[in-house]
Write a protein that holds these residues in place. Structure first.
Motif, PDB file in Angstrom:
ATOM      1  N   TYR A 276      71.403 -21.217  67.229  1.00  0.00           N
ATOM      2  CA  TYR A 276      72.032 -20.425  66.156  1.00  0.00           C
ATOM      3  C   TYR A 276      72.045 -18.951  66.513  1.00  0.00           C
TER       4      TYR A 276
ATOM      5  N   PRO B  36      73.026 -15.552  64.508  1.00  0.00           N
ATOM      6  CA  PRO B  36      73.509 -14.984  63.239  1.00  0.00           C
ATOM      7  C   PRO B  36      74.459 -13.814  63.457  1.00  0.00           C
TER       8      PRO B  36
ATOM      9  N   PHE C 256      71.615  -9.543  63.732  1.00  0.00           N
ATOM     10  CA  PHE C 256      70.296  -9.975  64.205  1.00  0.00           C
ATOM     11  C   PHE C 256      69.574  -8.803  64.853  1.00  0.00           C
ATOM     12  N   GLY C 257      68.271  -8.891  64.861  1.00  0.00           N
ATOM     13  CA  GLY C 257      67.464  -7.884  65.531  1.00  0.00           C
ATOM     14  C   GLY C 257      66.834  -8.493  66.769  1.00  0.00           C
ATOM     15  N   VAL C 258      66.328  -7.640  67.619  1.00  0.00           N
ATOM     16  CA  VAL C 258      65.638  -8.124  68.815  1.00  0.00           C
ATOM     17  C   VAL C 258      64.276  -7.433  68.887  1.00  0.00           C
TER      18      VAL C 258
ATOM     19  N   TYR D 284      61.909 -11.802  76.512  1.00  0.00           N
ATOM     20  CA  TYR D 284      62.538 -12.186  75.247  1.00  0.00           C
ATOM     21  C   TYR D 284      62.924 -13.674  75.297  1.00  0.00           C
TER      22      TYR D 284
ATOM     23  N   TYR E 217      61.229 -17.244  73.305  1.00  0.00           N
ATOM     24  CA  TYR E 217      61.946 -18.282  72.558  1.00  0.00           C
ATOM     25  C   TYR E 217      61.847 -19.637  73.271  1.00  0.00           C
TER      26      TYR E 217
ATOM     27  N   CYS F   6      71.380 -12.586  73.121  1.00  0.00           N
ATOM     28  CA  CYS F   6      71.113 -13.444  71.966  1.00  0.00           C
ATOM     29  C   CYS F   6      71.803 -14.799  72.137  1.00  0.00           C
TER      30      CYS F   6
ATOM     31  N   ARG G 214      69.721 -16.705  74.415  1.00  0.00           N
ATOM     32  CA  ARG G 214      68.557 -17.155  73.647  1.00  0.00           C
ATOM     33  C   ARG G 214      68.868 -18.435  72.861  1.00  0.00           C
TER      34      ARG G 214
END
Lengths: 310, 287
Positions: free
Chosen positions: A78, A80, A83-85, A94, A98, A142, A145
């Motif tokens: 997913y 969004p 989003f933040g990191v 990072y 995950y 992201c 990720r």
């Protein structure tokens, strides 16, 4: 692969999603288009198990999101819309975090992270702090990720929003590559042409209702019920206007500059051919007879405006 | 056990926390303040003593003062470290992504609590050498020191659990923090004040010899009073006599706060993710 059944979400008296029924088959790239506030993100949040529907349900890979959210999380990736990191992490750390959150072993993570960074063209940023990456790079990171656990389904909420044209193109290319990898992708945007290029199917949502669904050409056909035709005559403008006004399928005839006449046409393609032939036989001094090709954007704007009026 | 120690969220939290210079500055500032107060106390005592001697009973007073001060600091710092653990993720927009991973809600909540408390534990245990000053002068048993450290850890757990719960329930960190401070100050200062006030209404006990239980009940669920009673047992003994009971206040204390810890963590775990159960579709209206 993805199915929503009478999916409804209400916030008090406001209905964000209204009996949404949607089916996305395996390996399909499905574009979900609608204006801001149409219900796209609400649908995605329910599919991502972040929000419970008021009524109805959804299935992903045969798993019901309301009954098996833990299992659903393992098959979805997913992303969004906002989003933040973790800024203090390096790009590889990072992804490593995950990866471990999905239970990948150290060996699996060390294999998959370089591959993912390569996929999103960030291999050279392996040791860069996330804080120092550009917005486009953060979006791509992201996306990487969301792929870390090799999910079957990708739920991407406006992945290209806020990106400059170059970054948009890069994102589009990555998504095309994911499509070739056989992922089922549901992706949202408020820009229809952007989705048209990479999606097999499109659904148009407005005020929480699905108003059209199908292939890009299907959608164009469903939404574009009335053609616009522009005719140019060399002389006898008034006579020509009267000629077209007499046809029962012609509506809203308007005179334009330099001998142009524009009108709406409700008839079929065959009837359109007959109208043109009749105009020639009746000595209408035609210089051109041209249906206007509306682009998807125009059609989308028109239809959503109509729904809003209704 | 191994998986708990290698929990990704805990691992991430600890890595990020100790990557920042702020954490180390925080420890340095904390130890600096405690050290200055300890040395200041010794200096002042020596300057007022006609013989210039630091006696064991003065060492004991110093220990009590540092211990109570450290308890106050623990109560003051814990909300700041825990009341933002979930709400700050929500504010930074990293929470939705974290919640779509395979991490269970309990793993996320417990890891967040553990990482915050591990930092606090480091601060508290880093202050241990300061405590050892009292051994130079005598007056305190090692058991008392161990008991005080055990109570610090327990206090951190109590206030930390409340902080994590507020952080889960309240969207904004600042509000979660204010609420946690309010609850923590009520449990520590508020209940102590109530217990003291109730002690003043003991006419019945003294005039008629009737058991008067309320000061004992409130004192036995108050962290500072119970902490103080580790060194001055007579406080609780007097309240026990007034209440006419020999029931250990420590049992009440641990049950009361055990329930608070378990309740807060349980609610936080349940509220972290939405309940995905839906209502049945309402029947279509007829006509």
């Amino acid at each position: 692969m993805i199915e929503t059944v009478n999916l409804t979400k209400k916030y008090g008296a406001f209905t964000a999603l209204d009996d949404l029924n949607l089916t996305v088959s395996e390996g399909t790239v499905f574009g979900f288009v609608g204006q801001n506030g149409a219900g796209k993100s609400t649908t995605f949040q329910i599919l991502a198990t972040l929000m419970a529907p008021t009524y109805g349900t959804a299935y992903i890979n045969g798993l019901e999101v309301t009954k098996d959210p833990e299992k659903v999380r393992r098959v979805i990736g997913y992303m969004p819309d906002f989003f933040g990191v973790y800024d203090q992490f390096k790009a590889s750390e990072y992804l490593d975090f995950y990866g471990s959150s999905y239970g990948l072993s150290q060996r699996e993570r060390s294999e998959v992270i370089p591959q993912l960074l390569e996929l999103v063209n960030l291999s050279h940023k392996h040791d860069s702090y996330v804080d120092l990456l550009s917005r486009g790079m953060k979006q791509r990171l992201c996306l990487a990720r969301s792929l870390i656990h090799d999910p079957k389904v990708l739920i991407l909420d406006e992945p290209a929003s806020g990106l400059d044209p170059r970054a948009r193109i890069e994102m589009r290319e990555i998504l095309k590559e994911l499509k070739t990898m056989g992922k089922t992708i549901i992706i949202s945007s408020h820009i229809l042409p952007e989705l048209a290029e990479m999606c097999d199917e499109i659904g148009v949502i407005d005020h929480g209702k699905l108003i059209a669904t199908g292939s890009v050409s299907d959608i164009q056909e469903q939404l574009q019920q009335q053609k616009e035709i522009v005719v140019t005559v060399s002389r006898e403008l008034e006579k020509s206007v009267r000629f077209f006004e007499d046809d029962p399928d012609v509506i809203n005839v308007q005179k334009g500059p330099n001998g142009t006449i524009q009108f709406g046409y409700k008839g079929s393609d065959e009837k359109q051919q007959v109208l043109l032939k009749k105009a020639v036989l009746d000595d209408i001094p035609l210089l051109s007879f041209r249906p206007i090709e509306k682009n998807l954007e125009d059609v989308f704007m028109e239809i959503t405006k109509e729904v809003e009026k209704a | 056990m191994k998986s708990a120690l290698l929990n990704p969220v805990l691992n991430k939290e600890i890595r990020l926390r100790f990557r920042s210079a702020k954490s180390f500055l925080g420890i340095a500032a904390y130890l600096g303040i405690l050290g200055l107060i300890s040395l200041g106390f010794i200096g002042m005592t020596l300057s007022f003593d006609y013989a210039g001697v630091f006696r064991p009973e003065e060492s004991r007073s110093m220990f009590l003062m540092i211990s109570m001060l450290q308890l106050a600091l623990v109560i003051f710092i814990t909300p700041g470290l825990t009341a933002g653990v979930i709400s700050s993720e929500r504010e930074r927009q990293t929470l939705p992504i974290l919640l779509t991973t395979a991490q269970s809600s309990s793993s996320i909540i417990l890891s967040k609590l553990a990482s915050s408390l591990s930092y606090l534990l480091l601060i508290v245990f880093a202050s241990a050498p300061l405590y050892m000053i009292v051994f130079l002068f005598g007056g305190i048993s090692p058991v008392s020191i161990l008991a005080s450290f055990a109570l610090y850890v327990f206090t951190m757990l109590v206030v930390g659990s409340i902080g994590v719960l507020m952080s889960t329930l309240i969207r904004r960190t600042i509000l979660a923090m204010v609420t946690t401070y309010s609850v923590a100050f009520f449990l520590t200062g508020g209940i102590a004040v109530i217990a003291m006030m109730l002690t003043n209404f003991n006419y019945a006990y003294y005039s008629q010899g009737t058991d008067y239980i309320w000061p004992y009940v409130f004192a036995s669920v108050n962290i500072p009073v119970m902490f103080f009673s580790v060194f001055e047992g007579s406080v609780m003994q007097e309240l026990q006599t007034m209440a006419g009971t020999s029931f250990s206040p420590w049992i009440t204390f641990f049950i009361f706060y055990g329930v608070i810890i378990a309740g807060c963590l349980l609610i936080a775990v349940r509220k972290l993710r939405p309940r995905m159960k839906t209502k049945g579709k309402p029947a279509e209206k007829m006509g």
